[in-house]
Design a protein around this motif. Structure first.
Motif, mmCIF file in Angstrom:
data_model
loop_
_atom_site.group_PDB
_atom_site.id
_atom_site.type_symbol
_atom_site.label_atom_id
_atom_site.label_comp_id
_atom_site.label_asym_id
_atom_site.label_seq_id
_atom_site.Cartn_x
_atom_site.Cartn_y
_atom_site.Cartn_z
ATOM 1 N N VAL A 117 0.846 -1.199 0.000
ATOM 2 C CA VAL A 117 0.000 0.000 0.000
ATOM 3 C C VAL A 117 0.882 1.250 0.000
ATOM 4 O O VAL A 117 0.667 2.182 -0.781
ATOM 5 C CB VAL A 117 -0.965 -0.006 1.213
ATOM 6 N N SER A 118 1.877 1.270 0.847
ATOM 7 C CA SER A 118 2.772 2.425 0.948
ATOM 8 C C SER A 118 3.516 2.682 -0.364
ATOM 9 O O SER A 118 3.577 3.816 -0.852
ATOM 10 C CB SER A 118 3.764 2.196 2.096
ATOM 11 N N ARG A 119 4.062 1.633 -0.949
ATOM 12 C CA ARG A 119 4.828 1.799 -2.189
ATOM 13 C C ARG A 119 3.929 2.177 -3.365
ATOM 14 O O ARG A 119 4.340 2.943 -4.241
ATOM 15 C CB ARG A 119 5.629 0.551 -2.490
ATOM 16 N N ALA A 120 2.706 1.646 -3.401
ATOM 17 C CA ALA A 120 1.770 2.026 -4.476
ATOM 18 C C ALA A 120 1.402 3.505 -4.335
ATOM 19 O O ALA A 120 1.333 4.230 -5.327
ATOM 20 C CB ALA A 120 0.532 1.137 -4.436
ATOM 21 N N ALA A 121 1.191 3.966 -3.106
ATOM 22 C CA ALA A 121 0.888 5.385 -2.878
ATOM 23 C C ALA A 121 2.073 6.253 -3.272
ATOM 24 O O ALA A 121 1.899 7.303 -3.900
ATOM 25 C CB ALA A 121 0.512 5.614 -1.413
ATOM 26 N N GLU A 122 3.289 5.821 -2.934
ATOM 27 C CA GLU A 122 4.496 6.574 -3.310
ATOM 28 C C GLU A 122 4.608 6.743 -4.824
ATOM 29 O O GLU A 122 5.142 7.736 -5.299
ATOM 30 C CB GLU A 122 5.754 5.856 -2.807
ATOM 31 N N ARG A 123 4.108 5.770 -5.559
ATOM 32 C CA ARG A 123 4.166 5.817 -7.025
ATOM 33 C C ARG A 123 3.018 6.633 -7.619
ATOM 34 O O ARG A 123 2.899 6.745 -8.827
ATOM 35 C CB ARG A 123 4.179 4.401 -7.590
ATOM 36 N N GLY A 124 2.178 7.188 -6.762
ATOM 37 C CA GLY A 124 1.117 8.070 -7.221
ATOM 38 C C GLY A 124 -0.177 7.398 -7.649
ATOM 39 O O GLY A 124 -1.052 8.053 -8.220
ATOM 40 N N PHE A 125 -0.322 6.109 -7.379
ATOM 41 C CA PHE A 125 -1.580 5.438 -7.722
ATOM 42 C C PHE A 125 -2.694 5.939 -6.805
ATOM 43 O O PHE A 125 -2.498 6.044 -5.592
ATOM 44 C CB PHE A 125 -1.455 3.922 -7.568
ATOM 45 N N PRO A 126 -3.872 6.243 -7.334
ATOM 46 C CA PRO A 126 -4.963 6.728 -6.491
ATOM 47 C C PRO A 126 -5.675 5.615 -5.709
ATOM 48 O O PRO A 126 -6.265 5.874 -4.663
ATOM 49 C CB PRO A 126 -5.938 7.369 -7.480
ATOM 50 N N ARG A 127 -5.621 4.381 -6.227
ATOM 51 C CA ARG A 127 -6.309 3.252 -5.609
ATOM 52 C C ARG A 127 -5.476 1.994 -5.795
ATOM 53 O O ARG A 127 -4.743 1.870 -6.783
ATOM 54 C CB ARG A 127 -7.667 3.000 -6.300
ATOM 55 N N LEU A 128 -5.665 1.058 -4.884
ATOM 56 C CA LEU A 128 -5.095 -0.282 -5.018
ATOM 57 C C LEU A 128 -6.265 -1.248 -5.100
ATOM 58 O O LEU A 128 -7.150 -1.226 -4.234
ATOM 59 C CB LEU A 128 -4.191 -0.609 -3.829
ATOM 60 N N ARG A 129 -6.286 -2.036 -6.161
ATOM 61 C CA ARG A 129 -7.360 -3.020 -6.366
ATOM 62 C C ARG A 129 -6.767 -4.419 -6.264
ATOM 63 O O ARG A 129 -5.558 -4.606 -6.410
ATOM 64 C CB ARG A 129 -8.003 -2.828 -7.740
ATOM 65 N N LEU A 130 -7.625 -5.393 -6.066
ATOM 66 C CA LEU A 130 -7.203 -6.786 -6.022
ATOM 67 C C LEU A 130 -8.403 -7.674 -6.303
ATOM 68 O O LEU A 130 -9.555 -7.244 -6.170
ATOM 69 C CB LEU A 130 -6.575 -7.128 -4.663
ATOM 70 N N TRP A 131 -8.122 -8.893 -6.716
ATOM 71 C CA TRP A 131 -9.155 -9.907 -6.898
ATOM 72 C C TRP A 131 -8.954 -10.975 -5.837
ATOM 73 O O TRP A 131 -7.828 -11.378 -5.547
ATOM 74 C CB TRP A 131 -9.048 -10.532 -8.289
ATOM 75 N N VAL A 132 -10.057 -11.441 -5.247
ATOM 76 C CA VAL A 132 -10.011 -12.470 -4.214
ATOM 77 C C VAL A 132 -11.105 -13.489 -4.517
ATOM 78 O O VAL A 132 -12.186 -13.126 -5.003
ATOM 79 C CB VAL A 132 -10.161 -11.849 -2.795
ATOM 80 N N LEU A 133 -10.820 -14.753 -4.265
ATOM 81 C CA LEU A 133 -11.834 -15.777 -4.484
ATOM 82 C C LEU A 133 -13.033 -15.493 -3.583
ATOM 83 O O LEU A 133 -12.876 -15.238 -2.385
ATOM 84 C CB LEU A 133 -11.281 -17.172 -4.189
ATOM 85 N N GLU A 134 -14.195 -15.533 -4.172
ATOM 86 C CA GLU A 134 -15.418 -15.210 -3.438
ATOM 87 C C GLU A 134 -15.570 -16.058 -2.175
ATOM 88 O O GLU A 134 -15.975 -15.567 -1.124
ATOM 89 C CB GLU A 134 -16.618 -15.423 -4.361
ATOM 90 N N GLY A 135 -15.198 -17.323 -2.248
ATOM 91 C CA GLY A 135 -15.349 -18.220 -1.103
ATOM 92 C C GLY A 135 -14.209 -18.175 -0.100
ATOM 93 O O GLY A 135 -14.233 -18.892 0.897
ATOM 94 N N ASN A 136 -13.212 -17.332 -0.316
ATOM 95 C CA ASN A 136 -12.060 -17.270 0.581
ATOM 96 C C ASN A 136 -12.339 -16.269 1.711
ATOM 97 O O ASN A 136 -11.852 -15.136 1.709
ATOM 98 C CB ASN A 136 -10.803 -16.890 -0.201
ATOM 99 N N ALA A 137 -13.133 -16.717 2.680
ATOM 100 C CA ALA A 137 -13.567 -15.844 3.776
ATOM 101 C C ALA A 137 -12.381 -15.294 4.567
ATOM 102 O O ALA A 137 -12.391 -14.129 4.971
ATOM 103 C CB ALA A 137 -14.530 -16.591 4.690
ATOM 104 N N ARG A 138 -11.376 -16.103 4.792
ATOM 105 C CA ARG A 138 -10.209 -15.653 5.567
ATOM 106 C C ARG A 138 -9.531 -14.469 4.872
ATOM 107 O O ARG A 138 -9.214 -13.456 5.494
ATOM 108 C CB ARG A 138 -9.235 -16.808 5.741
ATOM 109 N N ALA A 139 -9.280 -14.594 3.563
ATOM 110 C CA ALA A 139 -8.623 -13.516 2.818
ATOM 111 C C ALA A 139 -9.514 -12.279 2.758
ATOM 112 O O ALA A 139 -9.025 -11.152 2.896
ATOM 113 C CB ALA A 139 -8.268 -13.984 1.404
ATOM 114 N N ARG A 140 -10.793 -12.478 2.580
ATOM 115 C CA ARG A 140 -11.695 -11.332 2.506
ATOM 116 C C ARG A 140 -11.697 -10.552 3.819
ATOM 117 O O ARG A 140 -11.659 -9.317 3.820
ATOM 118 C CB ARG A 140 -13.096 -11.786 2.108
ATOM 119 N N ARG A 141 -11.704 -11.247 4.939
ATOM 120 C CA ARG A 141 -11.622 -10.568 6.249
ATOM 121 C C ARG A 141 -10.298 -9.819 6.377
ATOM 122 O O ARG A 141 -10.257 -8.692 6.866
ATOM 123 C CB ARG A 141 -11.766 -11.570 7.395
#
Length: 178
Positions: A117-141
């Protein structure tokens, strides 16, 4: 976790990162994607792919590793420009984050995500997106605790001919003052 240091990945880390990636997939995605696919994963094949990637140059992609107190690789994360064409360009994407399965919940993933997150912000990105498996409750939390939220994007990730639903998450990034 005490003694964790996040740094950029080097070619010397490839074998350790491949082991983290493969074992991470096999643990985190059990029951979510076809078991035959997980069983067929190979650290050696993954390491070969990493070497090919590094030999071409990493470009805008940032690979990070989390080292333990004695220098062993405990986790890996990778981010760069958002790849899908469904949104205007300009955002960053967290392509992957994996931690040794025996260390899940120990703060290594959080350290890697915080640094990404810090390095993406340093590079001037306005948002960080990601894809997560819908059923992966642990990762989603995990992502929700870090300020990410579903943004409405959904797609199927196909694994061995089986559609696996994914949801897209996003988090705004605060600009870094110059």
């Amino acid at each position: 976790m005490d003694g964790v240091h996040v740094r950029e990945m080097t070619e010397a880390d490839i074998d350790a990162v491949a082991a983290v990636r493969v074992r991470g997939w096999q643990a985190a995605y059990r029951g979510l994607i076809p078991q035959a696919h997980l069983d067929g994963m190979s650290v050696e094949k993954d390491a070969r792919r990493r070497r090919e990637f590094f030999s071409r140059g990493v470009g805008d992609v940032v690979n990070l590793v989390a080292d333990g107190p004695v220098g062993e690789v405990l986790g890996w994360a990778c981010f760069g420009p958002y790849r899908d064409r469904d949104l205007p360009s300009g955002d960053a994407e967290l392509y992957a984050i994996h931690v040794r399965p025996d260390l899940f919940g120990g703060g290594i993933g959080r350290a890697l995500l915080t640094e990404s997150v810090s390095r993406a912000a340093e590079r001037g990105f306005p948002r960080l997106r990601l894809w997560v498996l819908e059923g992966n409750a642990r990762a989603r939390r995990f992502y929700e605790r870090a300020g990410f939220a579903p943004d409405g994007g959904q797609e199927d990730y196909e694994v061995d001919g089986v559609p696996v639903p994914e949801v897209r998450y996003a988090r705004p990034l605060a600009p870094i003052a110059a």
